[in-house]
Scaffold this motif. Structure first.
Motif, PDB file in Angstrom:
ATOM      1  N   GLN A  92      35.017 -13.682  22.131  1.00 37.98           N
ATOM      2  CA  GLN A  92      33.621 -13.944  21.774  1.00 37.98           C
ATOM      3  C   GLN A  92      33.174 -15.200  22.518  1.00 37.98           C
ATOM      4  O   GLN A  92      33.827 -16.232  22.414  1.00 37.98           O
ATOM      5  N   ASN A  93      32.069 -15.093  23.254  1.00 43.76           N
ATOM      6  CA  ASN A  93      31.629 -16.177  24.130  1.00 43.76           C
ATOM      7  C   ASN A  93      30.342 -16.801  23.594  1.00 43.76           C
ATOM      8  O   ASN A  93      29.243 -16.425  23.979  1.00 43.76           O
ATOM      9  N   ASN A  94      30.501 -17.716  22.647  1.00 37.71           N
ATOM     10  CA  ASN A  94      29.367 -18.440  22.068  1.00 37.71           C
ATOM     11  C   ASN A  94      28.297 -17.477  21.569  1.00 37.71           C
ATOM     12  O   ASN A  94      27.110 -17.641  21.838  1.00 37.71           O
ATOM     13  N   VAL A  95      28.713 -16.458  20.833  1.00 38.98           N
ATOM     14  CA  VAL A  95      27.788 -15.426  20.367  1.00 38.98           C
ATOM     15  C   VAL A  95      27.043 -15.891  19.116  1.00 38.98           C
ATOM     16  O   VAL A  95      27.528 -16.708  18.344  1.00 38.98           O
ATOM     17  N   THR A  96      25.855 -15.356  18.951  1.00 42.08           N
ATOM     18  CA  THR A  96      25.036 -15.665  17.781  1.00 42.08           C
ATOM     19  C   THR A  96      25.465 -14.830  16.585  1.00 42.08           C
ATOM     20  O   THR A  96      25.699 -13.633  16.699  1.00 42.08           O
ATOM     21  N   ILE A  97      25.573 -15.486  15.426  1.00 38.19           N
ATOM     22  CA  ILE A  97      25.879 -14.806  14.171  1.00 38.19           C
ATOM     23  C   ILE A  97      24.563 -14.380  13.518  1.00 38.19           C
ATOM     24  O   ILE A  97      23.628 -15.180  13.398  1.00 38.19           O
ATOM     25  N   ASN A  98      24.504 -13.140  13.068  1.00 29.63           N
ATOM     26  CA  ASN A  98      23.258 -12.610  12.504  1.00 29.63           C
ATOM     27  C   ASN A  98      23.111 -12.867  11.016  1.00 29.63           C
ATOM     28  O   ASN A  98      22.024 -12.675  10.455  1.00 29.63           O
ATOM     29  N   GLY A  99      24.189 -13.258  10.359  1.00 26.37           N
ATOM     30  CA  GLY A  99      24.111 -13.532   8.931  1.00 26.37           C
ATOM     31  C   GLY A  99      25.465 -13.367   8.274  1.00 26.37           C
ATOM     32  O   GLY A  99      26.483 -13.157   8.941  1.00 26.37           O
ATOM     33  N   VAL A 100      25.473 -13.473   6.955  1.00 19.84           N
ATOM     34  CA  VAL A 100      26.700 -13.340   6.175  1.00 19.84           C
ATOM     35  C   VAL A 100      27.263 -11.929   6.339  1.00 19.84           C
ATOM     36  O   VAL A 100      26.532 -10.935   6.301  1.00 19.84           O
ATOM     37  N   THR A 101      28.573 -11.830   6.538  1.00 19.59           N
ATOM     38  CA  THR A 101      29.242 -10.556   6.757  1.00 19.59           C
ATOM     39  C   THR A 101      29.065  -9.626   5.562  1.00 19.59           C
ATOM     40  O   THR A 101      29.222 -10.039   4.416  1.00 19.59           O
ATOM     41  N   ALA A 102      28.754  -8.372   5.869  1.00 17.79           N
ATOM     42  CA  ALA A 102      28.650  -7.345   4.839  1.00 17.79           C
ATOM     43  C   ALA A 102      29.339  -6.081   5.332  1.00 17.79           C
ATOM     44  O   ALA A 102      29.222  -5.722   6.513  1.00 17.79           O
ATOM     45  N   TRP A 103      30.043  -5.427   4.450  1.00 20.53           N
ATOM     46  CA  TRP A 103      30.692  -4.158   4.790  1.00 20.53           C
ATOM     47  C   TRP A 103      29.652  -3.048   4.955  1.00 20.53           C
ATOM     48  O   TRP A 103      29.738  -2.200   5.829  1.00 20.53           O
ATOM     49  N   ILE A 104      28.631  -3.079   4.091  1.00 20.02           N
ATOM     50  CA  ILE A 104      27.558  -2.094   4.132  1.00 20.02           C
ATOM     51  C   ILE A 104      26.231  -2.820   4.311  1.00 20.02           C
ATOM     52  O   ILE A 104      25.955  -3.813   3.628  1.00 20.02           O
ATOM     53  N   GLY A 105      25.422  -2.334   5.238  1.00 20.22           N
ATOM     54  CA  GLY A 105      24.079  -2.873   5.396  1.00 20.22           C
ATOM     55  C   GLY A 105      23.983  -4.018   6.377  1.00 20.22           C
ATOM     56  O   GLY A 105      24.970  -4.457   6.979  1.00 20.22           O
ATOM     57  N   ALA A 106      22.749  -4.488   6.535  1.00 18.63           N
ATOM     58  CA  ALA A 106      22.452  -5.543   7.496  1.00 18.63           C
ATOM     59  C   ALA A 106      23.001  -6.884   7.024  1.00 18.63           C
ATOM     60  O   ALA A 106      23.162  -7.130   5.826  1.00 18.63           O
TER      61      ALA A 106
END
Length: 262
Positions: free
Chosen positions: A215-229
């Motif tokens: 992973q090369n300085n990638v942006t995190i989209n939010g808290v990890t979820a198994w289902i959903g965004a």
């Protein structure tokens, strides 16, 4: 012509040329000095004997002796219940996830992990665990870097070893065979939030697995979820969490864990 006069007549232009060159150099040096920065002076950090060893400014999270730096996620009043023997931690699924007593924002993390040499299962049920870069809640909330045996084991690519789970596919599969120790080196930049809870700047992560960039300085989209965004919720400094996944495969082991706050 007199020999001395001849020597002088030959040397004089060379001397003038040397003086001109020196003046020109002095002028260039003055211009170069305008863009030189002398402060602040970076602190001196003594490296470890090898890249695996903690540098002088690191916080040792596990040195092979005990889990004094960790607590149970389910009950912070209880010590971490995983097993320590022969310099390694082994996941105990009956006690749940563990997390650091200390909280962090940005950091450099070193962690070594191993799946058993004899392992069963397939896909996500094969040596599954994870590192949550910031433990943001009592459950599995946080930002997960996946741990999984992906040596000749097929699974969805945004859930394989080194993925930002259910977000970012790793750039490579650098897994070693089951039974061999593997290394994560992770650079984490925590998200920042405005007063109203909106995201001021998202989290970012760089992951090296066994010396290979995943992973090369990638942006995190939010808290990890198994289902959903994946979405954010406001938080500040947070613990680092290790996952007890609860699948039927043999338990993961860890060793040599240290962190450098940045």
């Amino acid at each position: 012509m007199n020999k001395k006069l001849l020597v002088f007549s030959l040397a004089f232009p060379l001397a003038l040329s040397s003086i001109a060159q020196q003046k020109n150099w002095d002028s260039l040096a003055k211009e170069a000095a305008k863009t030189e920065v002398w402060t602040p002076v970076p602190p001196v950090v003594t490296p470890g004997a090898t890249p695996m060893d903690a540098p002088s400014d690191a916080i040792i999270l596990f040195d092979g002796k005990n889990l004094d730096q960790w607590v149970s996620v389910n009950d912070h009043s209880k010590p971490a219940g995983w097993k320590v023997a022969n310099g390694i931690i082994t996941v105990d699924k009956s006690t749940g996830n563990i997390e650091t007593k200390q909280s962090f924002m940005d950091y450099q993390l070193h962690l070594e992990w191993r799946v058993p040499e004899v392992i069963h299962g397939e896909g996500q049920a094969r040596g599954n665990s994870g590192i949550f870069l910031a433990s943001t809640g009592p459950g599995d909330e946080g930002y997960e870097i996946q741990i999984l045996d992906c040596y000749n084991n097929k699974t969805y690519t945004n859930g394989q070893t080194g993925s930002v789970y259910k977000e970012t596919i790793p750039l490579a599969n650098a897994c070693k065979k089951p039974g061999e120790w593997q290394v994560y080196d992770i650079i984490w930049t925590a998200p920042r939030f405005n007063e109203d809870g909106t995201v001021k700047s998202p989290g970012r992560v760089t992951v090296m697995h066994n010396g290979v960039l995943l992973q090369n300085n990638v942006t995190i989209n939010g808290v990890t979820a198994w289902i959903g965004a994946h979405t954010y919720k406001k938080h500040g400094p947070s613990p680092i969490k290790l996952q007890s996944h609860g699948d039927p495969s043999e338990p993961i082991s860890f060793r040599n864990i240290w962190v450098r706050p940045l």
